[in-house]
Motif scaffolding. Structure first.
Motif, PDB file in Angstrom:
ATOM      1  N   LYS A 119       0.828  -1.198   0.000  1.00  0.00           N
ATOM      2  CA  LYS A 119       0.000   0.000   0.000  1.00  0.00           C
ATOM      3  C   LYS A 119       0.865   1.251   0.000  1.00  0.00           C
ATOM      4  O   LYS A 119       1.997   1.237   0.494  1.00  0.00           O
ATOM      5  CB  LYS A 119      -0.925  -0.020   1.215  1.00  0.00           C
ATOM      6  N   GLY A 121       0.687   3.969   1.701  1.00  0.00           N
ATOM      7  CA  GLY A 121       1.072   4.450   3.036  1.00  0.00           C
ATOM      8  C   GLY A 121       2.286   3.709   3.547  1.00  0.00           C
ATOM      9  O   GLY A 121       3.189   4.301   4.149  1.00  0.00           O
ATOM     10  N   ASP A 122       2.327   2.406   3.304  1.00  0.00           N
ATOM     11  CA  ASP A 122       3.458   1.605   3.770  1.00  0.00           C
ATOM     12  C   ASP A 122       4.715   1.919   2.958  1.00  0.00           C
ATOM     13  O   ASP A 122       5.809   2.024   3.502  1.00  0.00           O
ATOM     14  CB  ASP A 122       3.109   0.117   3.686  1.00  0.00           C
ATOM     15  N   TRP A 124       5.426   4.680   1.478  1.00  0.00           N
ATOM     16  CA  TRP A 124       5.906   6.019   1.872  1.00  0.00           C
ATOM     17  C   TRP A 124       6.673   5.954   3.184  1.00  0.00           C
ATOM     18  O   TRP A 124       7.722   6.564   3.342  1.00  0.00           O
ATOM     19  CB  TRP A 124       4.720   6.983   1.987  1.00  0.00           C
ATOM     20  N   PRO A 143      -5.884   7.585  -1.313  1.00  0.00           N
ATOM     21  CA  PRO A 143      -5.684   7.337   0.114  1.00  0.00           C
ATOM     22  C   PRO A 143      -4.595   6.307   0.369  1.00  0.00           C
ATOM     23  O   PRO A 143      -4.147   5.613  -0.546  1.00  0.00           O
ATOM     24  CB  PRO A 143      -7.052   6.831   0.572  1.00  0.00           C
ATOM     25  N   PRO A 144      -4.151   6.188   1.614  1.00  0.00           N
ATOM     26  CA  PRO A 144      -2.976   5.364   1.925  1.00  0.00           C
ATOM     27  C   PRO A 144      -3.147   3.886   1.606  1.00  0.00           C
ATOM     28  O   PRO A 144      -2.155   3.193   1.413  1.00  0.00           O
ATOM     29  CB  PRO A 144      -2.808   5.559   3.430  1.00  0.00           C
ATOM     30  N   ALA A 145      -4.370   3.414   1.528  1.00  0.00           N
ATOM     31  CA  ALA A 145      -4.559   1.985   1.277  1.00  0.00           C
ATOM     32  C   ALA A 145      -4.573   1.648  -0.214  1.00  0.00           C
ATOM     33  O   ALA A 145      -4.660   0.480  -0.578  1.00  0.00           O
ATOM     34  CB  ALA A 145      -5.850   1.497   1.932  1.00  0.00           C
ATOM     35  N   ALA A 146      -4.501   2.641  -1.074  1.00  0.00           N
ATOM     36  CA  ALA A 146      -4.367   2.357  -2.506  1.00  0.00           C
ATOM     37  C   ALA A 146      -2.992   1.724  -2.734  1.00  0.00           C
ATOM     38  O   ALA A 146      -2.028   2.081  -2.073  1.00  0.00           O
ATOM     39  CB  ALA A 146      -4.498   3.637  -3.309  1.00  0.00           C
ATOM     40  N   LEU A 350       1.244  19.097  -0.258  1.00  0.00           N
ATOM     41  CA  LEU A 350       2.474  18.318  -0.439  1.00  0.00           C
ATOM     42  C   LEU A 350       2.415  16.941   0.226  1.00  0.00           C
ATOM     43  O   LEU A 350       3.287  16.107   0.003  1.00  0.00           O
ATOM     44  CB  LEU A 350       3.679  19.089   0.124  1.00  0.00           C
ATOM     45  N   LYS A 351       1.411  16.735   1.044  1.00  0.00           N
ATOM     46  CA  LYS A 351       1.288  15.448   1.737  1.00  0.00           C
ATOM     47  C   LYS A 351       1.083  14.300   0.749  1.00  0.00           C
ATOM     48  O   LYS A 351       0.217  14.383  -0.111  1.00  0.00           O
ATOM     49  CB  LYS A 351       0.045  15.481   2.622  1.00  0.00           C
ATOM     50  N   LYS A 352       1.839  13.247   0.904  1.00  0.00           N
ATOM     51  CA  LYS A 352       1.647  12.050   0.072  1.00  0.00           C
ATOM     52  C   LYS A 352       1.777  10.831   0.968  1.00  0.00           C
ATOM     53  O   LYS A 352       2.745  10.769   1.715  1.00  0.00           O
ATOM     54  CB  LYS A 352       2.720  11.946  -1.019  1.00  0.00           C
ATOM     55  N   PRO A 353       0.935   9.870   0.868  1.00  0.00           N
ATOM     56  CA  PRO A 353      -0.363   9.964   0.199  1.00  0.00           C
ATOM     57  C   PRO A 353      -1.270  10.862   1.026  1.00  0.00           C
ATOM     58  O   PRO A 353      -0.919  11.256   2.128  1.00  0.00           O
ATOM     59  CB  PRO A 353      -0.860   8.523   0.222  1.00  0.00           C
ATOM     60  N   LYS A 355      -5.612  12.407   1.639  1.00  0.00           N
ATOM     61  CA  LYS A 355      -7.013  11.998   1.601  1.00  0.00           C
ATOM     62  C   LYS A 355      -7.873  13.003   0.823  1.00  0.00           C
ATOM     63  O   LYS A 355      -9.075  13.078   1.011  1.00  0.00           O
ATOM     64  CB  LYS A 355      -7.515  11.808   3.031  1.00  0.00           C
TER      65      LYS A 355
END
Lengths: 506, 435
Positions: A119, A121-122, A124, A143-146, A350-353, A355
């Motif tokens: 994912k 989020g992981d 990143w 979102p982070p779970a994509a 600038l936040k990645k990932p 929402k």
């Protein structure tokens, strides 16, 4: 096309392959995989869920499915969130790939190898802690779970798409399990022991058959993807405009040289003011533009995410962008004011990932992203037509646009906000989709991830030779047509009543 | 809104993005002190334990939708999946569509039971006991012994403050009740406890047994209606009164409510209380889901429910929520000598102890596994004391530590790095010693 039901015997064999704890026929658990939202509104109930641990297990499952003529739907996280690939027709075996979630990073060759379940989020987090000078090209706005791979194989959108092109362009090699169970690798990776450093070797390269196939041609169990340098002078600048042209034209002027300023504008994206309004409940937010004007929102805007190695470089890029806007304003006698972004707004962008894409369900109760590619300069016409049609069909005209590869192409994405509890809403969406799709295809614009019931049949009806070629490949790779039936409108009769392409279709 | 049908449109906001599976889903760049605890982290106890999508909130929302559509029939199999959730609300903290995820889960549980499915074994026992007028508690203890621990005057109708003791402090952790009463005396609160007090109904409501819940809720509301203020030492009772009673009864509470830690905070904040005694220990704090996250979320939603412009008021609402999350931290920082080290997942993103929502009784392995996950995080701070203020968190952490110690004995390994040497302390007990 007729398929067999998943029998108890098949379930037992699946358990023997993956372990009992990774196979379930629980009806409640099967329903938990039925997602209708964001990227597609169709889903049917799978008969069994299986969670393989590796490519060998995937292969064995596919051999078993062929022996028993059971359809298989592979899915992990999808591109913009949600399970982007729910089973559509018929249910069959649903392969949840989330257990396969490893990441290997090769800094020397600037490639990362991901499995389907990794994912964003992981990815990143791992890069942030272990490889802070590099960034994984995760989907932006998702979102982070994509999943990273879900985005890549669907030719989706990454955080550096403005410079590097669609995510699929970053692929350096694939490990694929064919529908008949054979496992093979593409590019230089095909050679035992070789690194995935040369996409086209040993050639010819079949990646394109799998990228964008939505899982219908084979199951990608590993992808080698370019990772990108991660300079830490980052900022966002945004400019408004009075119409679509005011945001599309300057972005083209900035991007067209590709080198210089445009090397640093990794993400160029914009939209219109309803993009802000429809993030909130329809009943609890001002509906008039005047309010948004007062809080400093232009009717249209484009923002530029800038990555640079030094402060000077960053300032040079910002000045270059500003100069182009000033000369555009003078030439067109228009106004494209630069926004004074609050540091929190910049940090948020600038936040990645992130929402950013999620809250459109607040407007009523549900939303759908429909994504199209057009030549960059034609996006103005498309967005004008799209917005008018959205209003005609009773949807707010929420529109987002972004540059692909230095404004060569635009990804144009209306966000259809609707109330999913309303009677007849899905029929209204279908009518809207049909109406716009027919019009856009005539103009030469393409949906980048065609849904199986509208976009794919409508598109392939107009590309009969292409469709026939696809079917030929499909039959070679998947003689029993077990893999994700319905996707890419194969088999044709499973998803549409339109005449078979080339046999009298328009 | 309380029934699943009433929540239909809220449930329909779920687009299955699965951000709700992560703590800090909106803070990918959050800095942690270790590689393990940095950025976004999985934060759903049930999802982590079982692995299947249906155990995460993201899957449960779609099961609820299928149930509402009539596609998914009520069954024990469904109830078993839906009940395996601590209702900690971590998912609700993450949801950008402001879905009341816990309300949907609890309403789904209730709808399944109301459709004729028996509550799960252990939950049913709670229900039977609380329903029994001679007990009115889930521990099978005699009703007349409820205030046995209390040496003061019970049922004093002359005072305006009542201490709602709750079943756990009344029957199982009486030291918490005693310390609470002692603190209240020390700080000059003229209060009483009621001998007719009945279970707040929290475990009954959480596990879907709403008819029984309504009985005890109505009894409590009637019994305490003349008081101005109710104080609580139990996070679960407090949340149930504060958040659930208005929602389930359809009207505002006839009295104010405050948790004792909040009450102490108020006094510190107003300059009326200063703690002079030193507590020279290295402490980390676990936010009880009920009194911290759920109340914070309720504060946020109360502001939004009264707003006609969420775009503007969402920031104000979030600030009010964050201010609530600070309360125990302000109290801890007012204790001289206490060395405070935060865990990574805190406040709205806190990881549950594993005991809530009926899980401790029905899914004890999951409760233990979740407790160990949290203990590991607590130990990573280097703290010697794991402080909290909830009887269920205290019990479940102590059970986790016991299990780790057993493992140490069996294997000869030192498990202090994952929490075997932690001491769990209830903040109310400590405050009583220090004030």
């Amino acid at each position: 096309m007729e398929y067999n039901k998943v029998t108890d015997e098949v379930v037992d064999k699946l358990k023997a392959i993956c372990g009992e704890q990774y196979v379930t026929t629980s009806e409640p658990l099967r329903y938990s995989y039925m997602a209708r939202g964001i990227m597609g509104l169709e889903a049917v109930l799978p008969e069994v869920i299986v969670r393989p641990a590796n490519a060998e297990e995937v292969s064995k499952i596919l051999v078993l499915a062929n022996e028993n003529l059971c359809p298989v739907t592979p899915a992990a996280g999808g591109l913009s969130g949600g399970f982007a690939l729910p089973a559509i027709e018929p249910g069959g075996i649903y392969m949840d790939m989330t257990r396969m979630d490893t990441l290997q990073v090769d800094v020397d060759n600037r490639v990362m190898v991901v499995e389907p379940g990794l994912k964003s989020g992981d990815a990143w987090r791992i890069f942030k802690t272990k490889y802070p000078d590099w960034a994984p090209p995760i989907p932006d706005g998702a979102p982070p779970a994509a999943t990273v791979l879900g985005d890549a194989i669907e030719r989706g959108f990454s955080l550096v798409t403005g410079v590097y092109g669609p995510q699929a362009d970053m692929i350096m090699g694939l490990e694929v399990v064919l529908p008949t169970g054979e496992i093979f690798r593409t590019g230089s990776w095909a050679l035992d022991g070789a690194k995935p450093y040369y996409r086209w070797g040993p050639g010819p390269n079949p990646d394109g058959l799998f990228l964008g196939s939505q899982g219908a041609m084979g199951i990608i169990t590993k992808a080698a993807i370019k990772m990108v340098p991660h300079p830490h002078y980052k900022t966002v600048v945004a400019y408004g405009g009075k119409n679509w042209e005011d945001i599309i034209e300057p972005a083209w002027l900035i991007s067209k040289h590709e080198m210089g300023i445009a090397e640093h504008t990794v993400m160029v994206q914009g939209g219109n003011w309803p993009l802000v309004m429809t993030r909130w409940p329809k009943t609890n937010v001002p509906l008039d533009y005047e309010f948004y004007k007062k809080i400093g929102l232009s009717e249209y805007w484009m923002n530029y995410e800038i990555w640079a190695w030094t402060k000077e470089e960053q300032e040079y890029v910002m000045k270059g962008i500003d100069d182009i806007y000033k000369s555009y304003e003078a030439e067109k006698k228009t106004e494209c004011p630069q926004w004074k972004l609050h540091p929190k707004q910049i940090a948020s962008r600038l936040k990645k990932p992130n929402k950013i894409a999620i809250p459109y369900a607040l407007w009523e109760a549900g939303f759908l992203f429909i994504t199209w590619y057009t030549p960059w300069k034609e996006s103005t016409a498309m967005m004008e037509e799209y917005c008018a049609k959205m209003e005609e069909y009773g949807f707010p005209p929420t529109m987002w646009v972004a540059s692909i590869d230095h404004a060569r192409q635009a990804i144009v994405m209306p966000i259809l906000c609707f109330d999913s509890t309303e009677q007849g809403i899905y029929e209204r969406i279908r009518e809207f989709n049909l109406d716009t799709t027919r019009s856009f295809l005539k103009k030469g614009w393409l949906n980048y991830r065609p849904d199986p019931f509208v976009h794919a049949p409508e598109t392939f009806s107009r590309t009969p030779e292409y469709y026939k070629m696809l079917v030929k490949f499909k039959k070679v790779l998947d003689p029993n047509m077990i893999l994700h039936p319905g996707r890419l409108a194969m088999p044709w009769e499973n998803v549409t009543g339109l005449p078979y392409p080339g046999s009298g279709g328009n | 809104m309380t029934s699943l049908e009433e929540l239909r449109k809220i449930n329909a906001r779920c687009i299955h993005c699965r951000a709700c599976q992560y703590a800090y889903s909106g803070e990918p760049d959050r800095e942690g002190e270790t590689e393990e605890y940095t950025g976004m982290l999985q934060g759903c106890p049930a999802g982590l334990y079982f692995g299947w999508e249906g155990y995460y909130n993201s899957g449960k929302q779609w099961m609820a939708r299928a149930f509402l559509e009539g596609d998914l029939e009520p069954s024990k199999e469904l109830l078993e999946v839906v009940e395996a959730c601590t209702t900690c609300g971590m998912c609700e903290s993450q949801c950008e569509n402001y879905i009341d995820t816990v309300a949907v889960t609890e309403a789904l549980r209730a709808a399944i039971i109301e459709a004729g499915v028996e509550p799960l074994d252990k939950h049913k026992i709670f229900g039977v006991r609380v329903h029994d007028e001679s007990l009115r508690n889930p521990y099978n203890e005699p009703r007349e012994e409820r205030t046995k621990w209390f040496s003061g005057e019970t049922d004093n109708q002359e005072v305006k403050v009542a201490y709602f003791v709750g079943c756990t402090a009344a029957y199982r952790q009486q030291q918490i009740a005693e310390h609470t009463a002692s603190i209240l005396k020390k700080i000059g609160v003229d209060f009483t406890v009621l001998s007719d007090e009945v279970c707040c109904g929290s475990p009954i409501l959480r596990t879907g047994q709403r008819e029984i819940f309504k009985e005890v809720m109505n009894e409590n509301l009637e019994m305490f209606k003349e008081f101005d203020l109710l104080l609580f030492s139990c996070a679960g009772c407090y949340k149930t009164f504060r958040n659930d009673y208005p929602a389930m009864s359809g009207g505002p509470l006839p009295f104010k409510v405050r948790h004792v830690v909040e009450f102490v905070y108020d006094l510190i904040n107003e300059g009326k209380l200063k703690i002079d005694t030193e507590y020279a220990k290295k402490v980390t704090w676990h936010d009880p889901c009920h009194s911290i996250r759920h109340v914070g979320l309720a504060i946020e939603k109360e502001i939004l429910n009264n707003s006609d412009n969420w775009l503007i008021d969402s920031r104000k609402a979030e600030k009010a929520k964050e201010a609530h999350f600070e309360i125990p931290r302000v109290v801890l920082k007012a204790i001289p000598g206490l060395k405070f080290h935060e865990m990574y997942r805190i406040k709205g993103d806190s990881f549950c102890c594993g005991a809530g929502g009926g899980v401790k009784a029905q899914f004890s392995d999951m409760a233990l596994s979740t407790s160990k996950e949290r203990l590991k995080e607590a130990a990573s701070t280097g703290a010697e004391v794991l402080m909290t203020s909830c009887p269920f968190c205290v019990t479940n952490f102590n059970d986790g530590i016991k299990a780790l110690k057993k493992e140490e004995e069996a294997t000869g390994k030192d498990l202090s790095a994952v929490g075997s040497k932690l001491k769990v302390v209830e903040l109310i007990e400590l405050l009583d010693q220090l004030i």
